[in-house]
Design an enzyme around this catalytic site. Structure first.
Site, short mmCIF file in Angstrom:
data_model
loop_
_atom_site.label_atom_id
_atom_site.label_comp_id
_atom_site.label_asym_id
_atom_site.label_seq_id
_atom_site.Cartn_x
_atom_site.Cartn_y
_atom_site.Cartn_z
N HIS A 130 35.06 34.25 20.71
CA HIS A 130 33.88 33.66 21.34
C HIS A 130 32.91 33.07 20.32
CE1 HIS A 130 34.86 34.54 25.42
NE2 HIS A 130 35.04 35.81 25.17
N SER A 151 43.53 43.33 26.25
CA SER A 151 44.49 43.75 27.27
C SER A 151 45.08 45.12 26.96
CB SER A 151 45.61 42.71 27.38
OG SER A 151 46.56 43.11 28.35
N GLY A 160 51.81 35.93 35.77
CA GLY A 160 51.02 35.50 34.63
C GLY A 160 51.04 36.54 33.53
N ASP A 164 56.02 34.15 34.34
CA ASP A 164 55.06 33.20 33.78
C ASP A 164 55.75 31.85 33.64
OD1 ASP A 164 52.77 32.09 32.38
OD2 ASP A 164 52.26 34.12 31.77
N ASP A 216 56.53 28.90 38.52
CA ASP A 216 55.16 28.44 38.77
C ASP A 216 54.58 29.25 39.92
OD1 ASP A 216 52.83 27.11 39.35
OD2 ASP A 216 53.76 25.16 39.73
N LYS A 224 46.59 40.64 36.56
CA LYS A 224 45.46 41.10 35.74
C LYS A 224 44.75 39.90 35.11
CE LYS A 224 46.38 43.19 31.81
NZ LYS A 224 45.89 42.18 30.83
N HIS A 228 40.14 35.07 37.86
CA HIS A 228 38.86 34.56 37.35
C HIS A 228 39.01 33.21 36.64
CE1 HIS A 228 38.82 36.62 33.08
NE2 HIS A 228 39.93 35.98 33.31
#
EC number: 2.1.1.69
Length: 359
Positions: A126, A179, A203, A226, A246, A260, A264
């Site tokens: 970040h 994770s 994913g 994935d 997909d 997980k 978002h």
């Protein structure tokens, strides 16, 4: 402002907070340097209750700069103010006082644990120059539409990472550390994997999360799902089958489907498409297990859990088109709209909530 009356003590407190906010970039950048200099790992290795002076630290870190101990003292003072480190005074032979610094529970999570995992890479990603640039475009994104990261680079953060090997490495390391720490806590807290014959991790990336689940529940068959180019480079894990595809087209069948930190990154419409495919892949009375942050319904909370999730929501606002953190009601609405008969918020692991959507 006219009509707003405050007492002198309220003014004092408010102005001090305003100054703190005005200089709030100090903390993440100090933490960045502390991680890059290996300060936190070095203090953690000394163990709880063992204190180091700035000079001790400079010596252990093999720093040749003669001014390093004085500079470190100023960094350590900031970290102690935010409870990243503990501190205590020590009287020297000449009567002067030297401050010594030690490990704290917060430092524990910003240092490498027994698995080599840490939250430190999440902080570094970040504060990396690549995503930092996007914040300078947030005002334009709000005024003109779009996403700050896309305005900075002409693509979303995931596409950018695939084209920048150095940032991709930083990004993947941050996701892996966070994770691993969170999944370990989930497996200690949540018992909903018990009794499953098979589970699909949608994913799932390299399969590391599924490998942790199967390691605890070895009778479960794991399907790591994935994109083809992602699973094509994934390592072999015992009990885990890698399947490319997909999630917007279809999802492999299983006793349970695990997602997980997937939703978002997507809009409500995209989340609904994914969930409907999950619904079709499940037999009756089977479940989707969702691990996500939950943002409070009411703004203004000042606890650390609330601050953490509103920070992450702002990150999604800046980095990911359509991405956002959701309230419990929003998750329940998604589950209902996708056809699931029940929604249950089960437990929390380091601010990641486990929810079950049952068919």
């Amino acid at each position: 402002m006219a009509g707003m009356k405050t007492s002198p003590s309220q003014d004092e407190e408010a102005c001090v907070l305003a100054i703190q906010l005005a200089t709030s970039t100090v903390l993440p950048m100090i933490l960045k340097s502390a991680i890059e200099l290996d300060i936190l790992n070095t203090i953690s290795k000394a163990g709880p209750g063992n204190y180091l002076s700035p000079s001790d630290l400079a010596s252990k870190l093999l720093m040749s700069n003669p001014h390093a101990p004085i500079m470190l003292e100023r960094i350590l003072r900031v970290l102690a103010t935010y409870k990243v480190l503990g501190c205590k005074p020590s009287e020297l032979s000449d009567g002067e006082v030297e401050w010594l610094y030690c490990w704290t529970p917060v430092c524990k999570f910003l240092s490498n644990n027994e698995d080599g995992a840490s939250i430190a890479p999440l902080l570094l990603v970040h504060q990396d120059q690549v995503p930092m640039k996007s914040w300078y475009h947030l005002t334009d994104a709000i005024l003109d539409g779009g996403t700050a990261f896309n305005k900075a680079y002409g693509m979303n953060i995931f596409d950018y990472a695939s084209q920048d090997p150095q940032f991709n490495k930083v990004f993947n390391r941050s996701m892996a550390g966070h994770s691993t720490i969170t999944m370990k806590k989930i497996l200690e807290t949540y018992n909903g994997f018990e009794g499953l014959k098979s589970i699909v991790d949608v994913g799932g990336g390299s399969g590391a999360t599924l490998n942790m689940i199967i390691s605890k529940y070895p009778t479960i068959k794991g399907i790591n799902f994935d994109l083809p180019h992602v699973v094509g480079d994934s390592p072999i894990h015992p009990g885990v089958e890698h399947v490319g595809g997909d999630m917007f087209a279809s999802v492999p069948k299983g006793d349970a489907i695990f997602l997980k930190w997937i939703f978002h990154s997507w809009s409500d419409e995209d989340c609904l498409r994914i969930l409907k495919n999950c619904y079709e892949a499940l037999a009756d009375n089977k479940k989707v297990i969702v691990a996500e942050f939950i943002i409070p319904e009411v703004p203004g909370g000042s606890d650390d859990a609330t601050k953490s999730v509103v920070h992450l929501d702002a990150v999604m606002l800046a980095y990911v088109p359509g991405g956002k953190e959701r309230t419990e009601k929003e998750f329940e609405a998604l589950a209902t709209s996708a056809g699931f008969k029940s929604f249950r918020k089960v437990c929390c692991a380091f601010n990641t909530w486990i929810m079950e959507f049952s068919k």
